[in-house]
Design an enzyme around this catalytic site. Structure first.
Site: not given
Ligand code: RIB
Length: 312
Positions: A254, A256-257
């Protein structure tokens, strides 16, 4: 970055339950690695980006699809508790809530496999029915964990309304429609930039080559995220590089998120590109210091503290 009030970020994307096992090293094909510890938490790139943006101060609406099951209900409740508007969260009676199996090694690197389930049931009809959300948003953020037609429609609708668009091209999928001209900010990591262009990305120079190759397809600005080496933005005027914040990585899931959610917030605040990159790098660095996806996403106060010299 200045404190402003209008930050409205719409995320169209995925929501998963993540089963994460931390082990000393990643397994090879056919290998069993034991002795790990399990963490079950909420994830999915879309939901993670929505939570990241919300914790960093934006008003956030989320369009997604979960299953008609306890996981889906728990995800809805958790996102609502974060303060995210979940009216756009659809429920599929035909597929279970998405699930990710994640292995993390001693250096925080991961391997992820996903059963998309209800994420792939997000329908064009449902996304189209959320016109009010598009009318409301300043920035729309998409990834590639939902049907590609929903991503293409969201980007087209956002562009039609003059909304800033961010596409995190993760995970790379075959059959991507030609949406490049609808994307203001494309945010591949090294591997994704390489898959999209054929350019081997190993340093700033090769990242710039890949970034500009993607710009040639019509993307306005390409931001190649480079992990511990920060991020490089490629624009019509040249490149802007921003170093990463050095941290001891526990789990890079996460990160990157966090970067994409933070980028969405910074853009909604009218930040400069350099400021947005620094802000997003800080959020990504902090996300690496804690286990899991959503549990690892930082607050605005934590990011501000990192900016003012604090160490995570
Ligand atoms: O970017 C990480 C995410 O990738 C995780 O939370 C997993 O669920 C996938 O979607």
């Amino acid at each position: 970055m200045s404190d402003v009030t209008a930050r409205r970020v719409l995320v169209v994307g995925s929501a998963n339950v993540d089963f994460t096992v931390a082990v000393p090293r990643l397994p090879g094909a056919g290998e069993t690695v034991s002795g790990g510890t399990l963490l079950v938490n909420h994830g999915g790139k879309g939901a993670n980006q929505a939570v990241a943006a919300r914790r960093l101060g934006a008003e956030v609406r989320f369009i997604a699809c979960v299953g008609d099951d306890s996981s889906g209900r728990e995800i809805r409740a958790a996102l609502a508790t974060e303060g995210i508007d979940v009216d756009g969260l659809d429920v599929s009676g035909e597929a279970a809530t998405g699930t990710a199996l994640i292995v993390v090694d001693g250096q925080g690197r991961n391997q992820i496999v996903v059963a998309p389930g209800a994420n792939w049931r997000l329908s064009l009809e449902h996304v189209r029915s959320r016109a009010d959300d598009f009318a409301w948003a300043q920035v729309v953020v998409c990834q590639l964990e939902t049907p590609l037609e929903t991503v293409a429609w969201a980007l087209r609708e956002a562009r039609r309304r003059g909304i800033v668009t961010v596409l995190n091209p993760a995970p790379i999928r075959d059959g991507l429609p030609d949406v490049w001209g609808l994307v203001d900010y494309l945010t591949p990591n090294e591997g994704e930039a390489e898959r999209l262009t054929g350019v081997t990305v190993r340093d700033l120079r090769s990242a710039a080559a890949a970034g500009h190759a993607l710009r040639q397809r019509g993307v306005r600005t390409v931001i190649v995220t480079l992990g511990a080496h920060g991020a490089l933005a490629c624009t019509a005027q040249g490149e802007v590089a921003a170093p990463a914040h050095p941290v001891s990585a526990v789990d890079t899931t996460a990160a990157g998120d966090a970067f994409n959610g933070a980028l969405g917030v910074a853009l909604s605040e009218g930040s400069t590109l350099e400021g947005a990159l620094r802000f997003a790098n800080a959020a990504a660095a902090l996300a690496c210091t804690r286990r899991g996806a959503q549990p690892s996403l930082p607050t605005r106060a934590e990011v501000n503290q990192l900016f003012t010299g604090g160490r995570p």
